[in-house]
Design a protein around this motif. Sequence first.
Motif, PDB file in Angstrom:
ATOM      1  N   UNK A  12      39.754  38.009  32.124  1.00 58.52           N
ATOM      2  CA  UNK A  12      39.483  37.526  33.480  1.00 58.52           C
ATOM      3  C   UNK A  12      40.104  38.458  34.523  1.00 58.52           C
ATOM      4  N   UNK A  13      41.308  38.944  34.258  1.00 57.46           N
ATOM      5  CA  UNK A  13      41.972  39.888  35.169  1.00 57.46           C
ATOM      6  C   UNK A  13      41.152  41.176  35.265  1.00 57.46           C
ATOM      7  N   UNK A  14      40.683  41.695  34.128  1.00 54.91           N
ATOM      8  CA  UNK A  14      39.876  42.915  34.125  1.00 54.91           C
ATOM      9  C   UNK A  14      38.567  42.702  34.867  1.00 54.91           C
ATOM     10  N   UNK A  15      37.974  41.526  34.690  1.00 53.49           N
ATOM     11  CA  UNK A  15      36.720  41.223  35.378  1.00 53.49           C
ATOM     12  C   UNK A  15      36.923  41.228  36.889  1.00 53.49           C
ATOM     13  N   UNK A  16      38.014  40.696  37.355  1.00 57.20           N
ATOM     14  CA  UNK A  16      38.291  40.683  38.794  1.00 57.20           C
ATOM     15  C   UNK A  16      38.653  42.084  39.286  1.00 57.20           C
TER      16      UNK A  16
END
Length: 167
Positions: A154-158
């Motif tokens: 999720x962090x990478x996606x953001x």
Amino acid sequence: MSFRGKRPRSRLKGIHGGIADILGEDSLNKLMGMARLRRAWPDIVGPMMATRTEPIQIEHITDDGYCLWVAVDHPIMGQQIRFLRDDIRKACYKLAQISNLHKISTRMQPGAGIKPKAPKPKARHLSFAEKRRVARDVAAIKDRDLRKAAYQAHIAQIAYGNEEENR
């Protein structure tokens, strides 16, 4: 005490000799020269011409001479290659170690050119509040490894997402 014998030592060899045996020394040298030439092409003709031209073949023409075939996407680029043939020959010898280049010929090919690689996407910096919000979103996941993987994804996606979507 082990019942298995010792693992035999590896006998690694360079691949140059094996490939030279298969292809022949001359063919291998021609392939290696072509690879060096393609890598150095933007330095030889310049970045603008490199996106519209590309070396495609080295052809044997005489006992000790070669012809370089260059694909061009427009006749103007072919004319420019012919104007620069002496400089290209010198640069081919200097940067790609291709000697005895007697002739440079051009061939029209739509879409010719060595396109520059797209730059790697850069992650934007995430604030602590954004990271805390993601941590709260994945807090309900009971399995620790799964929770950690979901958090990182999720962090990478953001971080790597489009700027418009993140704001």
